[in-house]
Design a protein around this motif. Structure first.
Motif, PDB file in Angstrom:
ATOM      1  N   ALA A 128       0.860  -1.182   0.000  1.00 37.60           N
ATOM      2  CA  ALA A 128       0.000   0.000   0.000  1.00 37.60           C
ATOM      3  C   ALA A 128       0.902   1.240   0.000  1.00 37.60           C
ATOM      4  N   TYR A 129       0.280   2.391  -0.144  1.00 38.68           N
ATOM      5  CA  TYR A 129       1.032   3.640  -0.039  1.00 38.68           C
ATOM      6  C   TYR A 129       0.140   4.716   0.549  1.00 38.68           C
ATOM      7  N   CYS A 130       0.788   5.725   1.113  1.00 39.51           N
ATOM      8  CA  CYS A 130       0.067   6.856   1.677  1.00 39.51           C
ATOM      9  C   CYS A 130       0.747   8.150   1.236  1.00 39.51           C
ATOM     10  N   ILE A 131      -0.017   9.211   1.243  1.00 44.99           N
ATOM     11  CA  ILE A 131       0.485  10.550   0.964  1.00 44.99           C
ATOM     12  C   ILE A 131       0.249  11.377   2.225  1.00 44.99           C
ATOM     13  N   ILE A 132       1.310  12.031   2.687  1.00 47.15           N
ATOM     14  CA  ILE A 132       1.175  12.915   3.836  1.00 47.15           C
ATOM     15  C   ILE A 132       1.692  14.294   3.441  1.00 47.15           C
ATOM     16  N   THR A 133       1.190  15.313   4.109  1.00 46.34           N
ATOM     17  CA  THR A 133       1.564  16.683   3.773  1.00 46.34           C
ATOM     18  C   THR A 133       2.000  17.428   5.023  1.00 46.34           C
ATOM     19  N   SER A 134       2.798  18.467   4.820  1.00 44.43           N
ATOM     20  CA  SER A 134       3.126  19.385   5.906  1.00 44.43           C
ATOM     21  C   SER A 134       2.513  20.738   5.563  1.00 44.43           C
ATOM     22  N   MET A 135       2.155  21.483   6.617  1.00 44.99           N
ATOM     23  CA  MET A 135       1.502  22.771   6.430  1.00 44.99           C
ATOM     24  C   MET A 135       2.214  23.838   7.242  1.00 44.99           C
ATOM     25  N   ASN A 136       2.136  25.087   6.767  1.00 46.66           N
ATOM     26  CA  ASN A 136       2.720  26.204   7.503  1.00 46.66           C
ATOM     27  C   ASN A 136       1.666  26.840   8.405  1.00 46.66           C
ATOM     28  N   ALA A 168      -1.303  26.398   4.653  1.00 49.26           N
ATOM     29  CA  ALA A 168      -0.991  26.113   3.252  1.00 49.26           C
ATOM     30  C   ALA A 168      -0.061  24.905   3.210  1.00 49.26           C
ATOM     31  N   GLU A 169      -0.243  24.070   2.201  1.00 51.45           N
ATOM     32  CA  GLU A 169       0.633  22.907   2.050  1.00 51.45           C
ATOM     33  C   GLU A 169       2.010  23.383   1.611  1.00 51.45           C
ATOM     34  N   VAL A 170       3.031  22.993   2.381  1.00 52.62           N
ATOM     35  CA  VAL A 170       4.398  23.402   2.055  1.00 52.62           C
ATOM     36  C   VAL A 170       5.307  22.200   1.785  1.00 52.62           C
ATOM     37  N   GLY A 171       4.766  21.000   1.913  1.00 50.61           N
ATOM     38  CA  GLY A 171       5.538  19.795   1.627  1.00 50.61           C
ATOM     39  C   GLY A 171       4.608  18.608   1.468  1.00 50.61           C
ATOM     40  N   ARG A 172       5.083  17.633   0.700  1.00 50.37           N
ATOM     41  CA  ARG A 172       4.276  16.438   0.445  1.00 50.37           C
ATOM     42  C   ARG A 172       5.227  15.277   0.274  1.00 50.37           C
ATOM     43  N   ARG A 173       4.809  14.110   0.780  1.00 49.79           N
ATOM     44  CA  ARG A 173       5.639  12.924   0.651  1.00 49.79           C
ATOM     45  C   ARG A 173       4.754  11.708   0.499  1.00 49.79           C
ATOM     46  N   GLU A 174       5.129  10.840  -0.443  1.00 48.62           N
ATOM     47  CA  GLU A 174       4.481   9.540  -0.612  1.00 48.62           C
ATOM     48  C   GLU A 174       5.403   8.498  -0.009  1.00 48.62           C
ATOM     49  N   PHE A 175       4.829   7.490   0.626  1.00 47.83           N
ATOM     50  CA  PHE A 175       5.655   6.400   1.103  1.00 47.83           C
ATOM     51  C   PHE A 175       4.920   5.079   0.913  1.00 47.83           C
ATOM     52  N   VAL A 176       5.702   4.040   0.632  1.00 49.19           N
ATOM     53  CA  VAL A 176       5.160   2.714   0.344  1.00 49.19           C
ATOM     54  C   VAL A 176       5.246   1.849   1.592  1.00 49.19           C
ATOM     55  N   ILE A 177       4.200   1.103   1.850  1.00 42.97           N
ATOM     56  CA  ILE A 177       4.180   0.120   2.918  1.00 42.97           C
ATOM     57  C   ILE A 177       4.298  -1.241   2.238  1.00 42.97           C
ATOM     58  N   GLU A 178       5.414  -1.897   2.460  1.00 40.12           N
ATOM     59  CA  GLU A 178       5.661  -3.183   1.813  1.00 40.12           C
ATOM     60  C   GLU A 178       4.728  -4.248   2.383  1.00 40.12           C
ATOM     61  N   PRO A 179       4.467  -5.304   1.609  1.00 37.81           N
ATOM     62  CA  PRO A 179       3.628  -6.397   2.113  1.00 37.81           C
ATOM     63  C   PRO A 179       4.254  -7.028   3.352  1.00 37.81           C
ATOM     64  N   GLN A 194       0.564  -0.466  11.650  1.00 36.09           N
ATOM     65  CA  GLN A 194       1.975  -0.169  11.841  1.00 36.09           C
ATOM     66  C   GLN A 194       2.173   1.336  11.930  1.00 36.09           C
ATOM     67  N   ARG A 195       3.208   1.750  12.681  1.00 39.99           N
ATOM     68  CA  ARG A 195       3.556   3.173  12.780  1.00 39.99           C
ATOM     69  C   ARG A 195       4.809   3.430  11.961  1.00 39.99           C
ATOM     70  N   PHE A 196       4.776   4.521  11.182  1.00 43.67           N
ATOM     71  CA  PHE A 196       5.905   4.906  10.339  1.00 43.67           C
ATOM     72  C   PHE A 196       6.294   6.350  10.635  1.00 43.67           C
ATOM     73  N   PRO A 197       7.571   6.597  10.991  1.00 44.59           N
ATOM     74  CA  PRO A 197       8.039   7.983  11.106  1.00 44.59           C
ATOM     75  C   PRO A 197       8.509   8.446   9.725  1.00 44.59           C
ATOM     76  N   ILE A 198       7.887   9.480   9.202  1.00 45.62           N
ATOM     77  CA  ILE A 198       8.169   9.952   7.843  1.00 45.62           C
ATOM     78  C   ILE A 198       8.645  11.398   7.907  1.00 45.62           C
ATOM     79  N   ASP A 199       9.804  11.664   7.302  1.00 45.03           N
ATOM     80  CA  ASP A 199      10.314  13.034   7.204  1.00 45.03           C
ATOM     81  C   ASP A 199       9.811  13.666   5.910  1.00 45.03           C
ATOM     82  N   ILE A 200       9.223  14.851   6.043  1.00 49.56           N
ATOM     83  CA  ILE A 200       8.695  15.573   4.877  1.00 49.56           C
ATOM     84  C   ILE A 200       9.547  16.818   4.646  1.00 49.56           C
ATOM     85  N   PRO A 201      10.277  16.870   3.512  1.00 46.49           N
ATOM     86  CA  PRO A 201      10.984  18.109   3.188  1.00 46.49           C
ATOM     87  C   PRO A 201       9.954  19.194   2.847  1.00 46.49           C
ATOM     88  N   SER A 202      10.175  20.402   3.366  1.00 41.04           N
ATOM     89  CA  SER A 202       9.197  21.479   3.198  1.00 41.04           C
ATOM     90  C   SER A 202       9.869  22.736   2.673  1.00 41.04           C
TER      91      SER A 202
END
Length: 137
Positions: free
Chosen positions: A78-86, A90-101, A107-115
């Motif tokens: 599966a995959y998810c899209i997460i965003t960061s806001m100011n 306003a959306e200032v960053g976005r990141r997609e990440f894949v969850i492997e089978p 499950q908990r995932f720590p995701i760094d979003i460049p902004s």
């Protein structure tokens, strides 16, 4: 004595406006029912969901978001899209990440979003088990 038609005028013919409105109302109700049915089908088809479980500012241009992902079938990627806001939300960053089978259903995932601006909050935009071509493989 005068004839009734002379007093009251000619009898009017029944208009077609009433039946047209009735048919239009029936078509509208049917269309509304179809849209509602499709909407509830789509809602019930959600197989991957995620919630934000907290976030922290790593630096002025990176936000770390903890995301709890729940999958109905952990054997499917599966995959998810997460965003960061100011501060202006306003959306200032976005990141997609894949969850492997494999793994647990949740499950908990720590995701760094460049902004591109100072991020102050993160949120889940959406998730799916239908990976787009650029993420599959």
């Amino acid at each position: 004595m005068t004839a009734p038609s002379a007093t009251y005028g000619e009898p009017t013919k029944r208009g077609v406006v009433g039946p047209i409105i009735a048919v239009g109302a029936v078509i509208f109700v049917i269309a509304l029912a179809v849209v509602a049915f499709q909407y509830f089908q789509k809602i019930n088809a959600v197989t991957v969901s995620a919630t934000t479980a907290g976030f922290e500012l790593v630096d002025d241009h990176t936000l770390r978001v903890n995301v709890d992902v729940t999958r109905d079938n952990p054997d499917v990627a599966a995959y998810c899209i997460i965003t960061s806001m100011n501060y202006d939300k306003a959306e200032v960053g976005r990141r997609e990440f894949v969850i492997e089978p494999g793994g647990a259903k949740t499950q908990r995932f720590p995701i760094d979003i460049p902004s591109r601006d100072v991020p102050v909050a993160g949120k889940v935009y959406g998730c799916s088990d239908k990976l787009p071509a650029h993420l599959a493989g």
